[in-house]
Design an enzyme around this catalytic site. Structure first.
Site, mmCIF file in Angstrom:
data_model
loop_
_atom_site.group_PDB
_atom_site.id
_atom_site.type_symbol
_atom_site.label_atom_id
_atom_site.label_comp_id
_atom_site.label_asym_id
_atom_site.label_seq_id
_atom_site.Cartn_x
_atom_site.Cartn_y
_atom_site.Cartn_z
ATOM 1 N N CYS A 17 0.860 -1.173 0.000
ATOM 2 C CA CYS A 17 0.000 0.000 0.000
ATOM 3 C C CYS A 17 0.901 1.230 0.000
ATOM 4 O O CYS A 17 2.030 1.172 0.501
ATOM 5 C CB CYS A 17 -0.919 0.107 1.211
ATOM 6 S SG CYS A 17 -2.004 -1.295 1.427
ATOM 7 N N ARG A 77 3.284 0.015 -5.318
ATOM 8 C CA ARG A 77 3.163 -0.626 -4.010
ATOM 9 C C ARG A 77 1.810 -1.328 -3.824
ATOM 10 O O ARG A 77 1.613 -2.040 -2.843
ATOM 11 C CB ARG A 77 3.308 0.429 -2.905
ATOM 12 C CG ARG A 77 4.639 1.131 -2.909
ATOM 13 C CD ARG A 77 4.685 2.171 -1.819
ATOM 14 N NE ARG A 77 4.564 1.557 -0.516
ATOM 15 C CZ ARG A 77 5.580 1.063 0.185
ATOM 16 N NH1 ARG A 77 6.793 1.136 -0.296
ATOM 17 N NH2 ARG A 77 5.384 0.514 1.353
ATOM 18 N N TRP A 95 -3.079 -2.458 -1.562
ATOM 19 C CA TRP A 95 -2.840 -3.860 -1.894
ATOM 20 C C TRP A 95 -3.517 -4.654 -0.793
ATOM 21 O O TRP A 95 -3.075 -4.642 0.348
ATOM 22 C CB TRP A 95 -1.333 -4.127 -1.928
ATOM 23 C CG TRP A 95 -0.980 -5.516 -2.345
ATOM 24 C CD1 TRP A 95 -0.894 -5.987 -3.625
ATOM 25 C CD2 TRP A 95 -0.636 -6.615 -1.486
ATOM 26 N NE1 TRP A 95 -0.535 -7.311 -3.607
ATOM 27 C CE2 TRP A 95 -0.383 -7.723 -2.316
ATOM 28 C CE3 TRP A 95 -0.548 -6.784 -0.112
ATOM 29 C CZ2 TRP A 95 -0.015 -8.979 -1.819
ATOM 30 C CZ3 TRP A 95 -0.196 -8.026 0.391
ATOM 31 C CH2 TRP A 95 0.078 -9.103 -0.458
ATOM 32 N N ASN A 153 -0.708 1.828 6.071
ATOM 33 C CA ASN A 153 0.043 0.792 5.362
ATOM 34 C C ASN A 153 0.588 -0.147 6.421
ATOM 35 O O ASN A 153 1.229 0.310 7.365
ATOM 36 C CB ASN A 153 1.189 1.450 4.570
ATOM 37 C CG ASN A 153 2.181 0.428 4.037
ATOM 38 O OD1 ASN A 153 1.806 -0.704 3.753
ATOM 39 N ND2 ASN A 153 3.426 0.835 3.915
ATOM 40 N N GLY A 154 0.326 -1.446 6.274
ATOM 41 C CA GLY A 154 0.813 -2.411 7.261
ATOM 42 C C GLY A 154 -0.310 -3.356 7.641
ATOM 43 O O GLY A 154 -1.321 -3.452 6.937
ATOM 44 N N GLU A 183 15.231 -17.868 -11.560
ATOM 45 C CA GLU A 183 14.865 -16.465 -11.768
ATOM 46 C C GLU A 183 14.072 -16.319 -13.081
ATOM 47 O O GLU A 183 13.092 -15.564 -13.138
ATOM 48 C CB GLU A 183 16.138 -15.599 -11.760
ATOM 49 C CG GLU A 183 15.948 -14.128 -12.060
ATOM 50 C CD GLU A 183 14.990 -13.399 -11.118
ATOM 51 O OE1 GLU A 183 14.581 -13.960 -10.100
ATOM 52 O OE2 GLU A 183 14.625 -12.257 -11.450
ATOM 53 N N LYS A 193 10.255 -14.876 -13.330
ATOM 54 C CA LYS A 193 9.872 -13.754 -14.204
ATOM 55 C C LYS A 193 8.685 -14.158 -15.064
ATOM 56 O O LYS A 193 7.730 -13.416 -15.195
ATOM 57 C CB LYS A 193 11.036 -13.351 -15.140
ATOM 58 C CG LYS A 193 12.197 -12.638 -14.497
ATOM 59 C CD LYS A 193 11.920 -11.219 -14.062
ATOM 60 C CE LYS A 193 11.404 -11.176 -12.671
ATOM 61 N NZ LYS A 193 12.339 -11.182 -11.575
ATOM 62 N N GLU A 221 5.357 -14.574 -12.974
ATOM 63 C CA GLU A 221 4.740 -13.412 -12.335
ATOM 64 C C GLU A 221 4.139 -12.411 -13.314
ATOM 65 O O GLU A 221 3.178 -11.737 -12.978
ATOM 66 C CB GLU A 221 5.685 -12.727 -11.333
ATOM 67 C CG GLU A 221 6.818 -11.921 -11.907
ATOM 68 C CD GLU A 221 7.670 -11.256 -10.811
ATOM 69 O OE1 GLU A 221 8.870 -11.130 -11.013
ATOM 70 O OE2 GLU A 221 7.113 -10.862 -9.767
ATOM 71 N N HIS A 271 14.244 -37.592 -11.353
ATOM 72 C CA HIS A 271 13.685 -37.941 -10.040
ATOM 73 C C HIS A 271 12.222 -37.503 -9.911
ATOM 74 O O HIS A 271 11.697 -37.453 -8.807
ATOM 75 C CB HIS A 271 14.532 -37.311 -8.927
ATOM 76 C CG HIS A 271 15.942 -37.807 -8.940
ATOM 77 N ND1 HIS A 271 16.273 -39.104 -8.605
ATOM 78 C CD2 HIS A 271 17.102 -37.208 -9.292
ATOM 79 C CE1 HIS A 271 17.585 -39.274 -8.734
ATOM 80 N NE2 HIS A 271 18.106 -38.130 -9.159
ATOM 81 N N LYS A 277 5.080 -4.202 -5.533
ATOM 82 C CA LYS A 277 6.533 -4.093 -5.644
ATOM 83 C C LYS A 277 7.229 -4.276 -4.303
ATOM 84 O O LYS A 277 8.213 -4.979 -4.185
ATOM 85 C CB LYS A 277 6.863 -2.715 -6.227
ATOM 86 C CG LYS A 277 8.344 -2.443 -6.419
ATOM 87 C CD LYS A 277 8.862 -3.217 -7.594
ATOM 88 C CE LYS A 277 10.345 -3.065 -7.791
ATOM 89 N NZ LYS A 277 10.871 -4.152 -8.627
HETATM 90 O O1 M6R Z 1 12.719 -5.484 -2.384
HETATM 91 P P1 M6R Z 1 13.184 -6.909 -2.265
HETATM 92 O O2 M6R Z 1 14.327 -7.244 -3.152
HETATM 93 O O3 M6R Z 1 13.439 -7.298 -0.834
HETATM 94 O O4 M6R Z 1 11.927 -7.774 -2.749
HETATM 95 C C1 M6R Z 1 11.930 -9.163 -2.682
HETATM 96 C C2 M6R Z 1 10.838 -9.760 -3.539
HETATM 97 O O5 M6R Z 1 9.578 -9.321 -3.109
HETATM 98 C C3 M6R Z 1 10.994 -9.404 -5.023
HETATM 99 O O6 M6R Z 1 12.249 -9.746 -5.492
HETATM 100 C C4 M6R Z 1 9.909 -10.117 -5.845
HETATM 101 O O7 M6R Z 1 10.123 -11.493 -5.835
HETATM 102 C C5 M6R Z 1 9.882 -9.576 -7.284
HETATM 103 N N1 M6R Z 1 8.528 -9.310 -7.690
HETATM 104 C C6 M6R Z 1 10.425 -10.524 -8.284
HETATM 105 O O8 M6R Z 1 10.388 -10.013 -9.572
#
Ligand code: M6R
Length: 613
Positions: free
Chosen positions: A2, A27, A75, A100-101, A486, A490, A493, A509, A608
Site C-alpha cells: 500500500c 506498491r 494492496w 500501510n501495514g 529467476e 519472471k 509473475e 527424479h 513491488k
Molecule cells: O525489495 P526486495 O528485493 O526485498 O523484494 C523481494 C521480492 O519481493 C521481489 O524480489 C519479488 O520477488 C519480485 N517481484 C520478483 O520479480
C-alpha cells in the site's frame, strides 16, 4: 505494501496527492482513495476500485478542494479489493486515516469497539485504528496525543496519516514496521511511503524511525520517539531526479529497466574497482578486518533477491572456501537456527523494506552474528539504516513489479563481495594476477550486457511459441540453476504461465513425468564444466518429445533440430555467465507477457514492495 501520501500546504493538495499516488502505485493497485479537508471544515472523500487513473477520473468529475489531505493506494490484505475497503477510512465524519501495514490484534479491538457502539463499514484491519483515534479525541486528547494513545494498543506494523476536522492546522503521522518519510517544503510538509512520491514537490526529506509520531503544521514539524520524547531527525537531500521514475520512450517500465542494465551495472561498479581489484574501502572502513575474520556467510532474502543469494553461494564456496548458507527470509525468521562462529550475515533487497528480510536482520542482530551487511538499492531504507555494513547497488528506481536491474546489480555486488573475501582469505582467485583479470572482466560487463540485449528481436519472435502454453520448465546446473529459477519466476509473475525451475540432474527424479510436446523446456546452457552433464539431461527430454529452447553460449556445440531451438548468447567468462544469461530470460518473460496482453508492470495480485508478512 500500500502507498500513503499526505500534504499540508497553502495550495490545493489534491493534485499533489494524486501525483504522489501515481508514483506509489507500484506498491499496490487494487483500489485508491483520498480525503481532503474542505474550506467549510468538512472532510471530502473519494474512493474507487482499480488503479489511480480511475480515482483521477472520479476526481475530475468531483474535485476535492482543500489544503490538507491524505491519500492511499491499496494492496488488499484484510478484505477484498472494493470501494468500501479502500482507504481513507473515517470515524463519524470527524477524522480520516490512511494506513500501510497490518494490525494483528484487529479482531479483539473490533469486538470491543462494536460493543461500544462503533459501526464498521469495511472488512479491513485498519478501520479499528480510526475508531480508536476517534475515541481518544472524544476523550479530550489532542490529535497527536490521540494517535500516540492509539498506537500503544496496536500490535503489528503501520505507517499512518491522520486528519481531523477539529484540527484543520495539522496532519499527524506515525510509523512502526512500515516505511514513512516526511517531505519538507517552504511552509508546507508532506508524508509518503517513499521519496519518489514527493520528488515533484521537494527533495528534502526526514526519515521517521520505528515508533516515531510526527505532527506536521504548515510552519512547524514536531517529532516524538517511541518513548514520547521530543526528538530531532536529520534532514537529508535526495539527489534522485523527479523524472527518474518516468517511462520515457519505453512501452513499459520493465522494458526500460531491462535495457538500463548496462548503465546500472556500470554505476554499481563505479568507484569500487582499481586495476588491482576491488577497492578495500568499497564496503566501508572497517569491512576488511571483519571480512578477514569471517569464517562463514549466511545470506537471507526473498524472491528475486533470494535467487541472487543462491548464485553467490556457488561463488563464495568455490572461490573463497567459506561455508555459505542461503535462505528465504520468511523461513529463516521462524525457525531455530545455529549461528556459525564468526559469521557474516548478509541481506539482499531491492527495496530495503521487505518485512520478512527486515525481521530476519533484526533476529540475526540478536543471535550473535559477527556483522550484518546489507546489499540494497535504496539508500534511505530501513535495511540500510539497521545494518552494520552496506553496499548500495546503484540500479536507480525500479518501478516494474518484476525485478530486473535490481537482480543483475545485486549479482555485481555479490561478485565484489566474493572477490574481496577471496583476497582477504588468500585463495588462488584472490591473488594479484587474477585480480587484474577480474577487474578487466567486471569492467567489460556493461558492454557484454549490451551485446546480449541485441537478442531482443530474436527473443521477441521466440516468445510467440510460448503464448498458448500453460506450463513451462526451466533447467540449469551449477550457477545456471538459480538463473533458471529467476527465469521461471519472471515468466510466471508477469505472464501467468505456470513455470518451475529444476536443477537438470533432478529431472529423472520426478519432473520428467511432465514432459510432452506441450511442455516447453527452457535451458540455461553456458559453456562450463557441467555442459556434458547437461547435454545428457537434455537427451532425456528429447527422447520424450519435449520441446527444448536452449540459451547456449556461442561455443556450445548444440545443433538446432526439430524440437530443439537454440538461442546463441555471446560467449563470455564463467564468472559472469549468471549475469549474461539472465538477460534473455527477462526478455522472454517480457515479450510473452506483452503478447498475452497482461499488465506487465503491475501484474495481478502482486506489489513491488512487500512491507507486510
Ligand atoms: O525489495 P526486495 O528485493 O526485498 O523484494 C523481494 C521480492 O519481493 C521481489 O524480489 C519479488 O520477488 C519480485 N517481484 C520478483 O520479480
Amino acid at each position: 505494501m500500500c502507498g500513503i501520501v499526505g500534504a499540508i500546504a497553502h495550495r490545493p493538495v489534491s493534485p499533489i496527492l494524486l501525483e504522489g499516488l501515481r508514483r506509489l502505485e507500484y506498491r499496490g493497485y487494487d483500489s485508491a482513495g483520498l480525503a481532503v479537508l474542505d474550506p467549510d471544515g468538512k472532510i471530502g472523500r473519494l474512493r474507487t476500485l482499480g488503479k489511480v487513473a480511475q480515482l483521477s477520473t472520479a476526481h475530475d468529475e468531483r474535485p476535492l478542494a482543500g489544503t490538507l489531505g491524505i491519500a492511499h493506494t491499496r494492496w488488499a490484505t484484510h478484505g477484498e479489493p472494493s470501494t468500501q475497503n479502500a482507504h481513507p477510512h473515517m470515524a463519524r465524519q470527524r477524522c480520516a486515516l490512511v494506513h500501510n501495514g497490518i494490525i494483528e490484534n484487529h479482531e479483539p479491538l473490533r469486538r470491543e469497539q462494536m460493543a461500544a457502539g462503533h459501526v464498521f463499514s469495511s472488512q479491513t484491519d485498519t478501520e479499528v485504528v480510526v475508531h480508536a483515534i476517534h475515541d481518544a479525541l472524544a476523550a479530550g486528547h489532542e490529535l497527536a496525543e490521540a494517535v500516540r494513545h492509539t498506537i500503544a494498543r496496536l500490535d503489528g506494523a503501520y505507517a499512518l496519516g491522520v486528519i481531523d476536522t477539529h484540527y484543520p492546522d495539522r496532519l499527524v503521522a506515525a510509523r512502526q514496521g512500515s516505511p514513512l518519510v516526511i517531505g519538507v517544503g517552504f511552509q508546507e510538509y508532506f508524508i509518503a511511503s517513499d521519496v519518489f512520491a514527493l520528488l515533484p514537490v521537494t527533495n528534502r526529506f526526514i526519515f521517521l524511525e520505528e515508533g516515531d509520531v510526527a505532527e506536521l503544521r504548515r510552519d512547524r514539524l514536531s517529532i516524538w520517539n517511541a518513548q514520547g520524547e521530543r526528538v530531532e531527525r536529520p534532514l537529508r537531500e535526495s539527489s534522485v531526479a523527479a523524472d527518474s521514475a518516468e517511462r520515457g520512450q519505453y512501452r513499459h517500465f520493465m522494458q526500460k529497466e531491462i535495457f538500463e542494465q548496462p548503465r546500472a551495472v556500470a554505476d554499481t561498479l563505479e568507484g569500487r574497482l582499481s586495476n588491482e581489484g576491488v577497492l578495500p574501502e568499497a564496503f566501508g572502513v572497517d569491512a576488511e578486518r571483519i571480512f578477514a575474520a569471517a569464517q562463514a556467510v549466511t545470506i537471507v532474502a526473498c524472491g528475486t533477491s533470494f535467487h541472487a543469494g543462491l548464485v553467490a553461494r556457488y561463488w563464495i564456496e568455490a572461490l573463497v572456501g567459506l561455508p555459505c548458507n542461503v535462505e528465504v527470509a520468511s523461513e529463516y525468521r521462524y525457525r531455530q537456527h545455529v549461528v556459525p562462529k564468526d559469521s557474516l550475515f548478509v541481506t539482499l533487497s531491492q527495496s530495503g523494506e521487505t518485512a520478512d528480510t527486515l525481521a530476519a536482520l533484526r533476529i540475526a542482530k540478536e543471535s550473535g552474528y559477527a556483522t550484518t551487511l546489507a546489499i540494497c538499492n535504496v539508500p534511505e531504507s530501513s535495511l540500510v539504516r539497521e545494518s552494520d555494513l552496506v553496499l548500495l547497488t546503484r540500479a536507480g528506481p525500479e518501478i516494474g513489479v518484476a525485478s530486473t536491474k535490481a537482480f543483475t546489480t545485486q549479482l555485481v555486488a555479490l561478485l565484489l563481495l566474493t572477490l574481496t573475501l577471496a583476497r582477504l582469505h588468500r585463495t588462488s582467485i584472490g591473488d594479484q594476477a587474477d585480480a587484474a583479470r577480474q577487474t578487466a572482466l567486471l569492467r567489460s560487463l556493461p558492454a557484454q550486457l549490451e551485446r546480449v540485449l541485441a537478442l531482443d528481436d530474436e527473443v521477441a519472435a521466440l516468445a510467440e511459441q510460448f503464448v498458448e502454453k500453460h506450463h513451462c520448465l526451466f533447467l540449469g546446473r551449477g550457477e545456471a540453476y538459480p538463473i533458471a529459477m529467476e527465469g521461471a519466476l519472471k515468466l510466471k509473475e508477469i505472464s501467468y504461465i505456470h513455470a518451475e525451475a529444476y536443477p537438470a540432474g533432478e529431472l529423472k527424479h520426478g519432473p520428467l513425468a511432465l514432459i510432452d510436446e506441450d511442455m516447453p523446456v527452457v535451458v540455461v546452457a553456458p559453456n562450463n564444466a557441467l555442459l556434458e552433464k547437461l547435454k545428457s539431461n537434455l537427451e532425456e527430454v528429447r527422447a520424450r518429445g519435449g520441446q527444448l529452447y536452449v540459451f547456449a553460449d556461442d561455443q556450445v556445440p548444440f545443433q538446432a533440430d526439430p524440437g530443439v531451438t537454440i538461442i546463441r548468447v555471446p560467449e563470455t567468462d564463467d564468472l559472469i555467465d549468471p549475469l549474461v544469461f539472465t538477460i534473455p530470460l527477462q526478455l522472454l518473460a517480457y515479450h510473452v507477457a506483452v503478447l498475452k496482453g497482461t499488465d506487465v508492470d503491475q501484474p495481478r495480485n502482486l506489489a513491488k514492495s512487500v512491507t507486510v508478512e
